[in-house]
Design a protein around this motif. Sequence first.
Motif, short mmCIF file in Angstrom:
data_model
loop_
_atom_site.label_atom_id
_atom_site.label_comp_id
_atom_site.label_asym_id
_atom_site.label_seq_id
_atom_site.Cartn_x
_atom_site.Cartn_y
_atom_site.Cartn_z
N LYS A 36 -48.66 -13.37 12.47
CA LYS A 36 -47.99 -12.83 11.22
C LYS A 36 -49.12 -12.12 10.60
N ASP A 93 -45.71 -8.54 7.71
CA ASP A 93 -44.51 -9.64 7.86
C ASP A 93 -44.24 -9.96 6.35
N THR A 114 -38.94 -6.86 4.33
CA THR A 114 -39.95 -8.03 4.48
C THR A 114 -39.80 -8.96 3.43
#
Length: 307
Positions: A36, A93, A114
């Motif tokens: 991520k 993310d 996001t």
Amino acid sequence: MQDFISTRDLSAASIYNILETAEAMRFKQNFIQGGKFAANLFFEPSTRTKTSFQVAEQNLGINALDFHLEGSSVVKGESLYDTARTYEAIGADLLVVRHACDHWHDQLVGRISTPIINAGAGKGEHPTQSMLDLLTIYQEFGSFENLNIAIAGDIKHSRVARSNAYALTTLGANVCFAAAPGFEDESWDIPYVSIDEACDSCDVVMLLRIQHERHASVPYQTRTYLTDYGLTIDRERRMQNHAIVLHPAPVNRGVEMDTRLVECDRSRIFKQMENGVYTRMAIITILLNQWGGNHENFTEKCQTIAT
């Protein structure tokens, strides 16, 4: 809840979920799988909050995409929205945003795909600071019900005061304010007491910095502030034996509190900073879980924030 913007959005159960998850984070790290990326978009100066998020992300195995305002396209006129969309398009993310506007999140919420974390919004709110303050109190007392908590200082200009007042009231604490003339915010239905009353009777005294940068007029003169409205040695000695002192920092030593009290036995200021890493790890984990992230061994703890 898709984003972490305001403590007004949180139920008592949601707050306790964050605190309990944060406590668990003290003993295990590297929860996030899948490479991520988090964009830390700080449009205002920050030491504790920004660094705390960076450490939290690293502990979780998240790659931090740093952002430097002076070297960004913002100086060319790029909007907050376009900056956020750029990081989203590149692969972030998670967006962690601090901005001078009280309602900067209105530009992004519902328009970005996001999760967004409010890392400070002008004079509006600072909800992640509130969570680390709450964790520090929770570790001390084990509950908030009927605790007497004073928030003392520049109430009018403090996003910390707002976030904590919302959250502490939700949790059943008895909240009062103490402020110098002109620092009050009368829009709150919360009683004001003197700093002497706060120190004599409260379980927690949370001091606030004078927000000089948010005063539109001549800067407030601090020469007699400590004597008149701050935590002096004499006031600290009159506090109950179990009472603790909090401060979101940075501390103006010798202004809102005597410099000798910053690290006294009842001060939890540096404990708050330590707890900031764990609470931010918890918030990130819960949000990414809500968005469908893959989390090792913590699914049962990472329920939705909102009820």
